[in-house]
Design an enzyme around this catalytic site. Structure first.
Site, PDB file in Angstrom:
ATOM      1  CG  ASP A  85      -0.275  -0.100   2.584  1.00  0.00           C
ATOM      2  OD1 ASP A  85       0.940   0.477   2.870  1.00  0.00           O
ATOM      3  OD2 ASP A  85      -0.855  -0.930   3.326  1.00  0.00           O
ATOM      4  N   PRO A  86       0.380   2.366  -0.034  1.00  0.00           N
ATOM      5  CG  PRO A  86      -0.883   4.170  -0.437  1.00  0.00           C
ATOM      6  CD  PRO A  86      -1.077   2.874   0.064  1.00  0.00           C
ATOM      7  CE  LYS A 132       2.298  -2.993   5.284  1.00  0.00           C
ATOM      8  NZ  LYS A 132       2.102  -3.419   6.709  1.00  0.00           N
ATOM      9  CD  GLU A 144      -4.142   1.462  -1.469  1.00  0.00           C
ATOM     10  OE1 GLU A 144      -3.379   1.158  -0.709  1.00  0.00           O
ATOM     11  OE2 GLU A 144      -5.415   1.785  -1.616  1.00  0.00           O
ATOM     12  CG  ASN A 161      -3.212   8.804  -0.582  1.00  0.00           C
ATOM     13  OD1 ASN A 161      -2.351   7.752  -0.711  1.00  0.00           O
ATOM     14  ND2 ASN A 161      -3.831   9.023   0.576  1.00  0.00           N
ATOM     15  CG  HIS A 171      -8.867   8.215  -0.507  1.00  0.00           C
ATOM     16  ND1 HIS A 171      -8.873   6.895  -0.761  1.00  0.00           N
ATOM     17  CD2 HIS A 171      -7.600   8.227   0.272  1.00  0.00           C
ATOM     18  CE1 HIS A 171      -7.627   6.113  -0.469  1.00  0.00           C
ATOM     19  NE2 HIS A 171      -7.120   6.966   0.398  1.00  0.00           N
ATOM     20  CD  GLU A 221      -8.104  -1.382  -2.157  1.00  0.00           C
ATOM     21  OE1 GLU A 221      -8.082  -0.950  -1.153  1.00  0.00           O
ATOM     22  OE2 GLU A 221      -6.939  -2.539  -2.496  1.00  0.00           O
ATOM     23  CG  ASP A 270     -14.431  -5.081  17.071  1.00  0.00           C
ATOM     24  OD1 ASP A 270     -14.083  -5.210  15.681  1.00  0.00           O
ATOM     25  OD2 ASP A 270     -14.084  -5.550  17.955  1.00  0.00           O
ATOM     26  CG  ASN A 298     -13.559  -2.635  13.224  1.00  0.00           C
ATOM     27  OD1 ASN A 298     -12.746  -3.775  13.325  1.00  0.00           O
ATOM     28  ND2 ASN A 298     -14.640  -2.766  13.427  1.00  0.00           N
TER      29      ASN A 298
HETATM   30 CA    CA Z   1     -12.464  -5.983  14.181  1.00  0.00          CA
END
Ligand code: CA
Length: 657
Positions: A143-144, A146, A191, A231, A264, A289, A298, A304
């Protein structure tokens, strides 16, 4: 729809869904699902082959952990069939090169390697859906934040690594082809905001993208090649990526974006930046996505990403209807406002709690089957994230199945968006009310609040607050504090946050008007960006703040101040807050002038994102008729990519006795 169009649509449908899945029966409805209580405003002009996607990567790990999925009648049923029956026509699946440690223990997040993708692809195909393959080109999440190199490619020079990427993607796609999985699209990288498989220069990244793309063209010549970024709210970033791809002549069809509305930016902005890519380079675009919470709760004992509170945009209520409205609006934006929008993929709508008894019981399942986001076995590969925070599902409250595997009504949006479903209009949630009241003033509660209707319109409804006059009196005189009270409106719970604050003599103290005035900005340097910005995640409170950024060294140098006249004589205090980073040497201070003479100064610093520093001049005297000037002065030498910062929440108050 006239008969000719209908026949054209059916032919397109037959062509699309017979390809590669001979002998298998599609259960994707070609008519509207009747009887839903969900309100869905029709999305006009939806082509039959518009991608109604669902990332269902974690399903197999979920099932291995004991999760059962049901249909709308409460019968246990293959979850892929349930998705297809509700209008999902494409399943997205992530693929990691080797998400296992030396002893064969899975990293988690579904332990998704190519064999899992083949299995998921076959099950999707069996009910008429196609597959969208998401190569991370990593052994775990990319992802952005890593883009780790797969362990098998460590130490390779870029030519060798590209050849390895080509061979890897090709061998994976051959497995899918051999299994007769109908592959509709393949994305090379996930990403990839300026990094991929450990490479951080576009010169090297494009080699890897070219290698993956070449493999797709050879094995699945009819599939689309997608590149995926995140982003969209970052000004100029998509234009920059698209320019690099064009410069290096990378062979791809779809410029895809993540769109999580919490962070975003607006849909308007997303439409604008993706249309610019279409206009300039002729690419197809899509939302790869997206997701939205149907509850703040949760359900699996593992925290979360999104919940109660938090500094992010929340344009829809956290209800099943709110979730469906977000999806409908994203579909509409892609289909009707993007010039070559081809689809929308919901992210992980099937990832739910693996159990309901305890953290320990769930944790054992996450570790054994990889049904949580990460296991402890990923610690060596990803020490700073998985190594510290491994655990369960962080998005179970954004799924389209409840914690027990029953589908939520929102799942039907994929079908109903095509036809519209004008369910009876009713209140779906009540908007929170936030009050700021000066200390010791009477608290006046609103008599009505906004109901968010199921069609996403708003209308005022009367409210009864659960609070006594004595309670309000105590709050009014109880010093600086925030109180939460509840009430009832239209049968739903209303919430009011009462902030008791000191009287602020400044106008527009937190830039919430969206304008600079009456602040006066004096620029002594030449910063690339210096303006009032709307971004809730970067504000101390509210939506707006003053933003600065500059690429070059020694370019950030400005002061921001406001004059206040006609203050009663007496003692006052002033404060203002800042956060930022990459600043190098700095000279930052809050200051107060009385009739042009400095009477107070407070040195300040900037460190890292989200660490706010407040400059405070605790007491100064103002004579009758004086002009008071309060402000902040910022000077940064800049380091690395340049200094940046955010300024917010100035206060000029009388010290509380
Ligand atoms: Ca959860």
């Amino acid at each position: 729809m006239n008969a000719k169009l209908l026949i054209a649509g059916l032919l397109a449908a037959l062509t699309l869904f017979s390809a590669g899945c001979a002998g298998q029966k599609s259960v994707i409805p070609t008519e509207k699902i009747e009887g839903s209580t969900l309100y869905v405003k029709k999305v006009e002009n939806l082509p039959y082959d518009f991608i109604m996607g669902m990332d269902a990567s974690s399903v197999i790990a979920e099932e291995q952990s004991g999760v059962k999925y049901y249909d709308f009648d409460g019968n246990e049923q293959d979850v892929f069939k349930t998705l297809a029956e509700n209008g999902v026509n494409t399943i997205r699946v992530r693929v990691w090169n080797d998400p296992y440690d030396e002893e064969g223990r899975g990293f988690g997040g579904g332990n998704n390697d190519i064999d899992k993708a083949v299995e998921i692809g076959k099950r999707a195909a069996a009910v008429g859906m196609q597959l969208l393959v998401d190569f991370h080109l990593s052994d775990f999440w990319a992802d952005p934040g890593k883009q780790f190199c797969p362990r098998a490619w460590e130490g390779m020079e870029i030519e060798e690594k590209s050849e390895a990427a080509y061979q890897y993607v090709k061998s994976c796609l051959e497995k899918l082809r051999k299994a007769k999985v109908p592959v509709r699209m393949v994305q090379i990288g996930n990403e990839t905001n300026g990094a991929l498989a450990g490479e951080k220069t576009w010169f090297n990244i494009q080699y890897l993208m070219q290698a993956g793309s070449k493999a797709v063209r050879e094995i699945f010549p009819d599939a689309l090649v997608a590149l995926h970024f995140a982003n969209p709210e970052k000004a100029g970033s998509y234009a920059e990526y698209a320019k690099k791809l064009d410069y290096y002549q990378v062979d791809y069809d779809v410029f895809a974006s993540s769109y999580y509305p919490y962070w975003h930016g607006t849909l308007d902005n997303l439409v604008s930046v993706l249309n610019a890519v279409t206009d300039t380079y002729g690419k197809k675009v899509m939302v790869m996505e997206t997701s939205y919470a149907y509850t703040a709760e949760d359900s699996d004992f593992s925290g979360n990403t999104i919940g109660e509170g938090g500094a992010y945009t929340k344009d829809y209520p956290f209800t099943v209807q709110g979730q469906a409205n977000l999806v409908r609006d994203v579909i509409d934006a892609v289909a009707n406002r993007m010039k070559s929008g081809i689809g929308v993929c919901y992210w992980e709508g099937t990832w739910i709690a693996v159990g309901h008894d305890s953290y320990e019981a769930n944790s054992a399942l996450w570790q054994q089957y990889g049904s949580g986001w990460a296991t402890s076995y990923a610690s060596k590969y990803d020490p700073n994230d998985a190594g510290r925070y491994y655990g369960g599902c962080a998005v179970d409250n954004q799924a389209m199945f409840d914690p027990f595997g029953w589908p939520l009504e929102s799942l039907r949006v994929f079908n109903l968006a095509r036809y519209g479903n004008e369910a009876e209009k009713k209140a779906d949630a009540i908007e929170d009310v936030t009050l700021f009241v000066n200390l010791n003033d009477a608290i006046e509660l609103p008599e009505s609040v906004n109901a968010v209707m199921n069609d996403d319109s708003k209308q005022p409804v009367p409210v009864t607050w659960n609070v006594t006059d004595a309670d309000l009196q105590r709050m009014s005189t109880g010093g600086v504090n925030t109180y939460e009270i509840t009430g009832e409106a239209d049968g739903l719970t209303a919430k009011c946050f009462i902030n008791m604050v000191e009287y602020n003599f400044l106008e527009n103290p937190g830039f919430e008007t969206g304008e600079l005035a009456p602040w006066v900005l004096t620029e002594r340097g030449s910063a690339d960006e210096l303006y009032v910005e709307n971004k809730v995640t970067d504000s101390l409170t509210g939506d707006w703040h003053m933003h600065f950024w500059s690429a070059g060294a020694n370019t950030v140098d400005f002061s921001l101040e406001q004059n206040v006249e006609r203050l009663a004589a007496g003692h006052y205090k002033f404060e203002i807050s800042i956060m930022g980073g990459d600043a190098g040497d700095t000279e930052i201070f809050a200051y107060v002038l009385v009739d042009g003479v400095e009477v107070g100064r407070a040195e300040m610093e900037i460190t890292v994102y989200n660490e706010w520093h407040t400059g405070r001049i605790a007491s100064f005297e103002v004579p009758e008729g004086a002009v008071v000037t309060v402000g902040i002065s910022v000077k940064c030498s800049g380091s690395g990519a340049g200094a940046w910062g955010k300024i917010d929440d100035a206060k000029l108050c009388t010290p509380v006795k």
